[in-house]
Design an enzyme around this catalytic site. Sequence first.
Site, PDB file in Angstrom:
ATOM      1  N   SER A 165      31.521  12.542 -49.458  1.00 18.01           N
ATOM      2  CA  SER A 165      31.466  13.430 -48.288  1.00 18.01           C
ATOM      3  C   SER A 165      30.351  14.431 -48.529  1.00 18.01           C
ATOM      4  CB  SER A 165      32.799  14.186 -48.176  1.00 18.01           C
ATOM      5  OG  SER A 165      32.643  15.354 -47.367  1.00 18.01           O
ATOM      6  N   TYR A 169      40.657  17.733 -51.443  1.00 20.50           N
ATOM      7  CA  TYR A 169      39.663  16.894 -50.760  1.00 20.50           C
ATOM      8  C   TYR A 169      38.306  17.033 -51.442  1.00 20.50           C
ATOM      9  CZ  TYR A 169      37.044  14.546 -47.093  1.00 20.50           C
ATOM     10  OH  TYR A 169      36.225  13.669 -46.408  1.00 20.50           O
TER      11      TYR A 169
HETATM   12  N1  LIG Z   1      35.208  11.551 -40.348  1.00 19.16           N
HETATM   13  C1  LIG Z   1      34.358  12.382 -40.960  1.00 19.16           C
HETATM   14  O1  LIG Z   1      33.835  13.319 -40.347  1.00 19.16           O
HETATM   15  C2  LIG Z   1      34.028  12.198 -42.410  1.00 19.16           C
HETATM   16  C3  LIG Z   1      33.078  13.048 -43.001  1.00 19.16           C
HETATM   17  C4  LIG Z   1      32.771  12.888 -44.347  1.00 19.16           C
HETATM   18  C5  LIG Z   1      33.394  11.893 -45.079  1.00 19.16           C
HETATM   19  N2  LIG Z   1      34.305  11.098 -44.476  1.00 19.16           N
HETATM   20  C6  LIG Z   1      34.933  10.056 -45.307  1.00 19.16           C
HETATM   21  O2  LIG Z   1      34.800   8.811 -44.631  1.00 19.16           O
HETATM   22  C7  LIG Z   1      35.940   8.002 -44.909  1.00 19.16           C
HETATM   23  C8  LIG Z   1      36.607   7.555 -43.620  1.00 19.16           C
HETATM   24  O3  LIG Z   1      37.025   8.712 -42.915  1.00 19.16           O
HETATM   25  P1  LIG Z   1      37.735   8.626 -41.488  1.00 19.16           P
HETATM   26  O4  LIG Z   1      37.379   9.856 -40.769  1.00 19.16           O
HETATM   27  O5  LIG Z   1      37.459   7.308 -40.864  1.00 19.16           O
HETATM   28  O6  LIG Z   1      39.287   8.737 -41.914  1.00 19.16           O
HETATM   29  P2  LIG Z   1      40.562   8.091 -41.223  1.00 19.16           P
HETATM   30  O7  LIG Z   1      41.734   8.929 -41.644  1.00 19.16           O
HETATM   31  O8  LIG Z   1      40.346   7.865 -39.764  1.00 19.16           O
HETATM   32  O9  LIG Z   1      40.664   6.666 -41.918  1.00 19.16           O
HETATM   33  C9  LIG Z   1      41.109   6.498 -43.227  1.00 19.16           C
HETATM   34  C10 LIG Z   1      41.778   5.136 -43.322  1.00 19.16           C
HETATM   35  O10 LIG Z   1      42.200   4.982 -44.682  1.00 19.16           O
HETATM   36  C11 LIG Z   1      43.496   4.414 -44.678  1.00 19.16           C
HETATM   37  N3  LIG Z   1      44.211   4.787 -45.901  1.00 19.16           N
HETATM   38  C12 LIG Z   1      44.604   6.021 -46.293  1.00 19.16           C
HETATM   39  N4  LIG Z   1      45.271   5.945 -47.440  1.00 19.16           N
HETATM   40  C13 LIG Z   1      45.286   4.635 -47.806  1.00 19.16           C
HETATM   41  C14 LIG Z   1      45.847   3.916 -48.897  1.00 19.16           C
HETATM   42  N5  LIG Z   1      46.535   4.535 -49.856  1.00 19.16           N
HETATM   43  N6  LIG Z   1      45.676   2.572 -48.946  1.00 19.16           N
HETATM   44  C15 LIG Z   1      45.001   1.921 -47.959  1.00 19.16           C
HETATM   45  N7  LIG Z   1      44.462   2.547 -46.895  1.00 19.16           N
HETATM   46  C16 LIG Z   1      44.608   3.890 -46.827  1.00 19.16           C
HETATM   47  C17 LIG Z   1      44.190   4.991 -43.441  1.00 19.16           C
HETATM   48  O11 LIG Z   1      45.287   4.186 -43.015  1.00 19.16           O
HETATM   49  C18 LIG Z   1      43.032   5.013 -42.431  1.00 19.16           C
HETATM   50  O12 LIG Z   1      42.988   3.814 -41.667  1.00 19.16           O
HETATM   51  C19 LIG Z   1      36.838   8.828 -45.825  1.00 19.16           C
HETATM   52  O13 LIG Z   1      36.566   8.518 -47.162  1.00 19.16           O
HETATM   53  C20 LIG Z   1      36.424  10.243 -45.508  1.00 19.16           C
HETATM   54  O14 LIG Z   1      36.721  11.140 -46.548  1.00 19.16           O
HETATM   55  C21 LIG Z   1      34.637  11.210 -43.175  1.00 19.16           C
END
Ligand SMILES: NC(=O)c1ccc[n+]([C@@H]2O[C@H](COP(=O)([O-])OP(=O)(O)OC[C@H]3O[C@@H](n4cnc5c(N)ncnc54)[C@H](O)[C@@H]3O)[C@@H](O)[C@H]2O)c1
Length: 252
Positions: free
Chosen positions: A139, A162
Amino acid sequence: MKNIFDIEGKVLILTGGNGFLGAEYVKALSEAGAEVVVFDKNSKAGTAVDICDEEAVQKAVREAHQKFGRIDALINNAAMNPAVGSEASKKQFVPVEDYPVELWRQELDTNLTGMFICIKAVVPYMKRQKKGSIVNVASEVSNIAHDHRVYNTEGKYKSPAYITSKTGVLGLTRSMAAQLGMHGIRVNAFSPGGVLNPKMPEDFVKRFGESNMLGRMAQPEEYNGVMQFLCSDASSFITGANITADGGKSAW
Ligand SMILES: NC(=O)c1ccc[n+]([C@@H]2O[C@H](COP(=O)([O-])OP(=O)(O)OC[C@H]3O[C@@H](n4cnc5c(N)ncnc54)[C@H](O)[C@@H]3O)[C@@H](O)[C@H]2O)c1
């Protein structure tokens, strides 16, 4: 030149593929011709796999290999990351004295240990192929701290686990890159900035956008190209790196 970005026929395991950004990656990478195998504990598409359960991950990787005969890339994208303003995010946005240790453990387990479990499971297959690419999603807060001023006053502090886990992802990435490079396996981190999500409060979106050089949050599809790049031969000499796409925020 145009072929070096080609991922046609590559077999990619993507964790968290049913989430907000995961669904974008599934669509884009499949459209580019890759076979995308989704591991998500929410099983609406793909295999229901909890990445914290080593036995379940080993079995799912074995089955993917049996089906496709190879594993070209692992994208470690799953994490506990509820969108700002959503109901699920409320327990993660509390002052430190109210933040439960149990939640700290759960976040580190999902965001960091689960990633390690998935890497451990694919490495034997990649070693046999003498080739593979592992992408660990971190991130923008792997480079910087959360600027809490962008959140609303109530519950404004995003969970300390986080940022701790996402910074840990960089250490895990360097460690694995150093160990696996001689086997032809590349390991990189990817640090995306905040993405616009319809669940977010308008004032947050405005303040967050103003905190980077491009003056806006990312659109959900803007990271697809980085993913394709890191899974393809176009990035063949990149390993141990942290590729950052944060609209210039950490450079400011
Ligand atoms: N959305 C953003 O703005 C953003 C910004 C920076 C980084 N990220 C990173 O990008 C990635 C995706 O983020 P997102 O916004 O799509 O999140 P999200 O919560 O929409 O998706 C995360 C997915 O991971 C799955 N998950 C969680 N725990 C799990 C486990 N133990 N086993 C299997 N699956 C599991 C959930 O069911 C979900 O489908 C993450 O690593 C997040 O930290 C996102």
